[in-house]
Design a protein around this motif. Structure first.
Motif, mmCIF file in Angstrom:
data_model
loop_
_atom_site.group_PDB
_atom_site.id
_atom_site.type_symbol
_atom_site.label_atom_id
_atom_site.label_comp_id
_atom_site.label_asym_id
_atom_site.label_seq_id
_atom_site.Cartn_x
_atom_site.Cartn_y
_atom_site.Cartn_z
ATOM 1 N N TRP A 146 2.977 3.790 -6.915
ATOM 2 C CA TRP A 146 3.192 2.348 -6.982
ATOM 3 C C TRP A 146 4.396 2.008 -7.863
ATOM 4 N N TYR A 147 4.460 2.595 -9.047
ATOM 5 C CA TYR A 147 5.578 2.321 -9.941
ATOM 6 C C TYR A 147 6.906 2.716 -9.301
ATOM 7 N N CYS A 148 6.907 3.822 -8.534
ATOM 8 C CA CYS A 148 8.134 4.259 -7.871
ATOM 9 C C CYS A 148 8.542 3.264 -6.785
ATOM 10 N N GLU A 149 7.582 2.850 -5.971
ATOM 11 C CA GLU A 149 7.885 1.979 -4.834
ATOM 12 C C GLU A 149 8.144 0.544 -5.259
ATOM 13 N N GLU A 150 7.553 0.122 -6.372
ATOM 14 C CA GLU A 150 7.751 -1.238 -6.877
ATOM 15 C C GLU A 150 8.128 -1.154 -8.354
ATOM 16 N N PRO A 151 9.392 -0.916 -8.659
ATOM 17 C CA PRO A 151 9.808 -0.718 -10.056
ATOM 18 C C PRO A 151 9.425 -1.874 -10.976
ATOM 19 N N THR A 152 9.272 -3.078 -10.429
ATOM 20 C CA THR A 152 8.885 -4.203 -11.275
ATOM 21 C C THR A 152 7.448 -4.073 -11.770
ATOM 22 N N PHE A 210 -7.132 2.253 -10.141
ATOM 23 C CA PHE A 210 -6.895 2.991 -8.899
ATOM 24 C C PHE A 210 -7.909 4.121 -8.737
ATOM 25 N N HIS A 211 -8.124 4.855 -9.819
ATOM 26 C CA HIS A 211 -8.960 6.045 -9.731
ATOM 27 C C HIS A 211 -10.398 5.699 -9.360
ATOM 28 N N ARG A 212 -10.959 4.691 -9.984
ATOM 29 C CA ARG A 212 -12.367 4.388 -9.773
ATOM 30 C C ARG A 212 -12.642 3.746 -8.426
ATOM 31 N N GLN A 213 -11.682 3.015 -7.907
ATOM 32 C CA GLN A 213 -11.963 2.342 -6.638
ATOM 33 C C GLN A 213 -12.158 3.327 -5.496
ATOM 34 N N PHE A 269 -4.829 15.261 4.233
ATOM 35 C CA PHE A 269 -4.086 14.009 4.108
ATOM 36 C C PHE A 269 -4.804 12.938 4.915
ATOM 37 N N ILE A 270 -5.031 11.797 4.289
ATOM 38 C CA ILE A 270 -5.700 10.675 4.948
ATOM 39 C C ILE A 270 -4.727 9.501 4.948
ATOM 40 N N PRO A 271 -4.149 9.141 6.101
ATOM 41 C CA PRO A 271 -3.207 8.016 6.130
ATOM 42 C C PRO A 271 -3.778 6.731 5.545
ATOM 43 N N ILE A 308 -6.096 2.020 1.090
ATOM 44 C CA ILE A 308 -7.119 1.998 0.043
ATOM 45 C C ILE A 308 -6.478 1.760 -1.324
ATOM 46 N N SER A 309 -5.413 2.497 -1.622
ATOM 47 C CA SER A 309 -4.785 2.357 -2.936
ATOM 48 C C SER A 309 -4.082 1.009 -3.078
ATOM 49 N N ALA A 310 -3.617 0.435 -1.958
ATOM 50 C CA ALA A 310 -2.935 -0.856 -2.017
ATOM 51 C C ALA A 310 -3.846 -1.938 -2.577
ATOM 52 N N ARG A 311 -5.153 -1.769 -2.429
ATOM 53 C CA ARG A 311 -6.100 -2.748 -2.958
ATOM 54 C C ARG A 311 -6.080 -2.787 -4.484
#
Length: 302
Positions: free
Chosen positions: A133-139, A173-176, A287-289, A294-297
């Motif tokens: 996330w930090y890489c894809e959205e530096p803000t 992220f981890h717990r969800q 790998f699960i696309p 899921i992580s975007a949530r």
């Protein structure tokens, strides 16, 4: 630090299936320069900058209860909805949404595993999802840092005991994942290596890395609850195999400055997995696309 282009990220990868090991040697980019998505935007994952400046960590021995994050009723309703659509594994085909006792058993098992795995052994999934996330959205990078590698402790800012934005992100992220029905159901393919189609895995992984710049995978042995989560961010395809470079959250960013990354691969002729330095501990990966969805949530608006 200065970011490097994807094409110059590694100088090479080679694989030696005969000795069951993978080694970094001389990578040539397999993709064209017309990549799209994160790659075209210059946001390709570089572990020297985008890996965290600290190693994977664990919580104190008493993690929070899963019910703090989702109720049994909500989880049961979500699971019922997921089972109304085929999820693509033999195991999920056997589950019927109308089977009350069986469904309650699945929910109970989700809670039991969540309670066991909420972080007492480490936060590999959360670290990977947050770094991605930090890489894809530096803000999204907190603490006025330019990249994750500049964050050297999970509890920064250390001078403020009331704030820990990096830890909050990682643990959210981890717990969800442990309370997401789809995440668990799709990972049931790990129970039997024969259920994993590595020919399809290769296609999906390469497509994901081409489009987004990285892709998370679960690596596991027979005890899937002792699995590990890592991030693939580069690959080399040749006649014998496809080899993927790995960011392992057990290693801080400075490891990637001085050493070659670990790698995993898929043999071209047999479509068998190649685990490299992970062999002996793990023998399969998946790998699960849907992991991106899921992580975007867990991503929040900074």
């Amino acid at each position: 630090m200065t970011r490097i282009t994807r094409r110059a990220l590694l100088c090479g990868l080679s694989l030696s299936a005969g000795v069951g090991a993978l080694s970094a040697a001389s990578l040539k980019r397999s993709r064209s320069t017309s990549d799209t998505g994160a790659v075209a935007d210059g946001l390709e994952f570089d572990p020297r900058a985008d890996a965290f400046g600290f190693d994977n960590y664990a919580t104190p021995p008493v993690p929070p209860e899963p019910t703090e994050f989702v109720s049994r009723r909500d989880l049961r309703e979500e699971l019922t909805g997921r089972l109304e659509t085929p999820l693509g594994t033999r195991v999920t085909d056997t589950l019927q949404a109308s089977s009350g006792p069986r469904l309650r058993t699945v929910v109970d098992e989700l809670y039991a595993n969540a309670n066991r795995l909420f972080g007492t052994r480490g936060y590999c999934y959360g670290m990977v999802a947050t770094a991605q996330w930090y890489c894809e959205e530096p803000t999204a990078v907190p603490l006025e840092r330019e990249s994750a590698s500049e964050i050297e402790h999970v509890n920064e800012p250390l001078e403020d005991d009331a704030a820990a934005p990096v830890r909050d992100d990682i643990e959210r992220f981890h717990r969800q994942q442990f309370l997401d029905a789809e995440s668990w159901l799709r990972r049931w393919a790990l129970l039997d290596p024969d259920w994993i189609d590595y020919e399809a895995q290769e296609r999906h992984l390469r497509a994901a890395i081409d489009e987004f710049g990285s892709a998370g995978i679960t690596i596991s042995g027979a005890d899937v609850l002792n699995g590990h989560y890592v991030l693939l961010y580069d690959y080399d395809a040749n006649d014998d195999d496809v080899v993927f470079a790995v960011y392992d959250p057990n290693d801080a960013a400075d490891r990637y400055v001085s050493d070659d990354p670990p790698v995993v691969g898929i043999e071209t002729a047999t479509h068998e997995p190649l685990l490299g330095s992970y062999a002996g501990t793990y023998d399969r990966f998946l790998f699960i696309p849907a992991d991106r969805t899921i992580s975007a949530r867990g991503r929040v608006d900074r």
